[in-house]
Design a protein around this motif. Structure first.
Motif, PDB file in Angstrom:
ATOM      1  N   ALA A 276       0.812  -1.215   0.000  1.00 31.90           N
ATOM      2  CA  ALA A 276       0.000   0.000   0.000  1.00 31.90           C
ATOM      3  C   ALA A 276       0.849   1.270   0.000  1.00 31.90           C
ATOM      4  O   ALA A 276       0.358   2.347  -0.324  1.00 31.90           O
ATOM      5  CB  ALA A 276      -0.920   0.007   1.218  1.00 31.90           C
ATOM      6  N   PHE A 277       2.131   1.141   0.355  1.00 31.16           N
ATOM      7  CA  PHE A 277       3.002   2.312   0.404  1.00 31.16           C
ATOM      8  C   PHE A 277       3.775   2.510  -0.900  1.00 31.16           C
ATOM      9  O   PHE A 277       4.527   3.466  -1.035  1.00 31.16           O
ATOM     10  CB  PHE A 277       4.005   2.188   1.558  1.00 31.16           C
ATOM     11  N   GLY A 278       3.620   1.586  -1.859  1.00 33.90           N
ATOM     12  CA  GLY A 278       4.409   1.636  -3.083  1.00 33.90           C
ATOM     13  C   GLY A 278       4.219   2.922  -3.861  1.00 33.90           C
ATOM     14  O   GLY A 278       3.115   3.469  -3.940  1.00 33.90           O
ATOM     15  N   TYR A 279       5.297   3.407  -4.453  1.00 31.22           N
ATOM     16  CA  TYR A 279       5.266   4.645  -5.239  1.00 31.22           C
ATOM     17  C   TYR A 279       6.007   4.387  -6.542  1.00 31.22           C
ATOM     18  O   TYR A 279       7.130   3.861  -6.546  1.00 31.22           O
ATOM     19  CB  TYR A 279       5.933   5.780  -4.470  1.00 31.22           C
ATOM     20  N   GLU A 280       5.403   4.756  -7.641  1.00 29.90           N
ATOM     21  CA  GLU A 280       5.972   4.489  -8.962  1.00 29.90           C
ATOM     22  C   GLU A 280       7.386   5.041  -9.100  1.00 29.90           C
ATOM     23  O   GLU A 280       7.655   6.211  -8.853  1.00 29.90           O
ATOM     24  CB  GLU A 280       5.084   5.127 -10.044  1.00 29.90           C
ATOM     25  N   GLY A 281       8.302   4.162  -9.492  1.00 30.07           N
ATOM     26  CA  GLY A 281       9.663   4.584  -9.793  1.00 30.07           C
ATOM     27  C   GLY A 281      10.633   4.557  -8.638  1.00 30.07           C
ATOM     28  O   GLY A 281      11.833   4.780  -8.826  1.00 30.07           O
ATOM     29  N   VAL A 282      10.172   4.285  -7.415  1.00 30.42           N
ATOM     30  CA  VAL A 282      11.083   4.270  -6.262  1.00 30.42           C
ATOM     31  C   VAL A 282      11.969   3.031  -6.327  1.00 30.42           C
ATOM     32  O   VAL A 282      11.488   1.912  -6.490  1.00 30.42           O
ATOM     33  CB  VAL A 282      10.308   4.302  -4.928  1.00 30.42           C
TER      34      VAL A 282
END
Length: 428
Positions: free
Chosen positions: A228-234
């Motif tokens: 749920a904490f995922g962020y595109e490109g991290v």
């Protein structure tokens, strides 16, 4: 859609700045070092395990220099074993008298932020953690970090280490960095050794028959509820927590070829440090775009020529050698202009270039001048402005001796005529 907090929320556009719930923070363009946002970024605070970015750098440097390799093996010391066996530090559980490769140790350090493997790598490279700490501080000085003090390789407080705290440091000391220094350290890590991202981007990794999980919950495809904490490109870089430091995080993300580095220090919780970082990334990716402001061959009106002395031509045109591009905030393209800085050492006492002049000869720099309201500078010590070379567009041969003589004679008679006129004027 950006995934932040404990649930997914749609990405939305922030206003001109960021309302950040952290003591200190900074947002940086990972290509140029340009600072896009700054909140108390020069406060010197404990970085906790963000310290390990320096240890990672020195390990990768040692591999590049050939003093160790990914396949080099080593065993752990009693000191490292004590740290690993302490449940307070939740390590990967290292075993005495067992050979571990550098790759295994580095993976546990970069993915699981393991302290004992970090100490083991420090001892392998420098012989002792004390000597490694000296290397850390020397490298920090070499990088030009503005605010730093390294007292151990892990980011733990020295008080956590008992009698094993590194010689030459205080028993209750802790590492210290500013957000600006952490961003510069992260900048050097991923630009000098981009392979670091191959490790820091792993959601999980296998170590000695067990699966270890990355503490960076912003990496896409994290297991279970952490997704749920995922962020595109991290794909990096390093989290940190101690009771003294609070929750810290140096993150980096790339979207559409644009990479940013964000540092958050003293956030309220593990979850909050990621929410605040998501705010910074949203702000950077939504409000800034890399744009070509001036083409190669750009010429300033009324400043496109330089006078030439003793040449077959009296002037030579000058232009920018390369195109000028930078991250530009939306709507601020008109806030940028070019200023010429001519190298005075190339001019004679009359302010002219002396022939012969070569085509493409560098005669100074063209500097980008920003006239807007939000200028946070650059984390790189020697790059407070964006410049490109200013060069000549053609060559100018030196005039032959006969023409130079005629010119000299002409100048002589011109001076005589001027003197005569002045004398006659003086009669009346």
């Amino acid at each position: 859609m950006t995934m932040t907090g404990a649930f997914a929320i749609p990405k939305h556009t922030y206003a001109a700045t960021v309302d950040l719930e952290a003591k200190s923070a900074i947002l940086v363009d990972a290509e140029t070092g340009k600072v896009l946002f700054d909140k108390e970024a020069d406060l010197t605070l404990p970085p906790a395990s963000m310290t390990k970015m320096m240890t990672e750098y020195l390990v990768l440097e040692a591999i590049k220099e050939g003093s160790i390799s990914w396949d080099t093996t080593t065993q752990i010391s009693e000191y490292a074993y004590e740290i690993s066996a302490n449940p307070e530090f939740s390590g990967v559980g290292l075993k005495m008298d067992k050979d571990y490769t550098v790759r295994e140790l580095y993976t546990a350090m970069a993915v699981n932020s393991d302290n004992a493997t970090t100490i083991t790598l420090a001892e392998l490279i420098a012989g002792s953690e004390s000597e490694f700490v000296k290397m850390m501080n020397e490298k920090a000085k070499e990088m030009g970090l503005p605010d730093y003090e390294f007292v151990n390789s892990t980011g733990l407080n020295n008080s956590h280490l008992g009698d094993n705290y590194p010689e030459g440091t205080e028993p209750d000391a802790t590492n210290m960095l500013s957000a600006r220094a952490a961003a510069l350290l992260g900048y050097h890590l991923i630009n000098d050794y981009p392979e670091a991202l191959e490790f820091s981007s792993k959601p999980t990794a296998e170590f000695d028959g067990q699966t270890v999980t990355n503490w960076n919950w912003m990496i896409p495809n994290m297991p279970g509820h952490l997704a749920a904490f995922g962020y595109e490109g991290v794909d990096g870089l390093k989290t940190g927590y101690t009771e003294l430091a609070g929750n810290t995080f140096t993150g980096t993300a790339e979207q559409d070829g644009q990479r940013l580095i964000a540092v958050v220090m003293k956030a309220d919780s593990r979850e909050s440090r990621f929410r605040q970082t998501a705010k910074l990334f949203d702000y950077g990716f939504q409000h800034f775009e890399r744009k070509q402001l001036f083409d190669a061959g750009y010429q300033l009106k009324d400043e496109s020529k330089l006078e030439v002395a003793k040449g077959k031509e009296e002037t030579v045109e000058i232009e920018t050698k390369e195109a000028v591009q930078t991250l530009v905030k939306n709507g601020e393209e008109e806030q940028y202009s070019i200023q010429y800085n001519i190298n005075k050492d190339q001019l004679n006492e009359d302010g002219k270039l002396e022939a012969p002049v070569e085509k493409g000869q560098k005669i100074g720099t063209a500097e980008v001048v920003y006239s807007g309201e939000e200028s946070y500078g650059n984390i790189l010590p020697d790059r407070n402005s964006t410049t490109v070379d200013l060069v000549t567009t053609s060559s100018v041969e030196k005039s032959n001796w006969f023409m130079l003589m005629l010119g000299g004679i002409g100048d002589f008679f011109a001076d005589v005529f001027t003197g005569a006129v002045d004398m006659v004027k003086g009669w009346f």
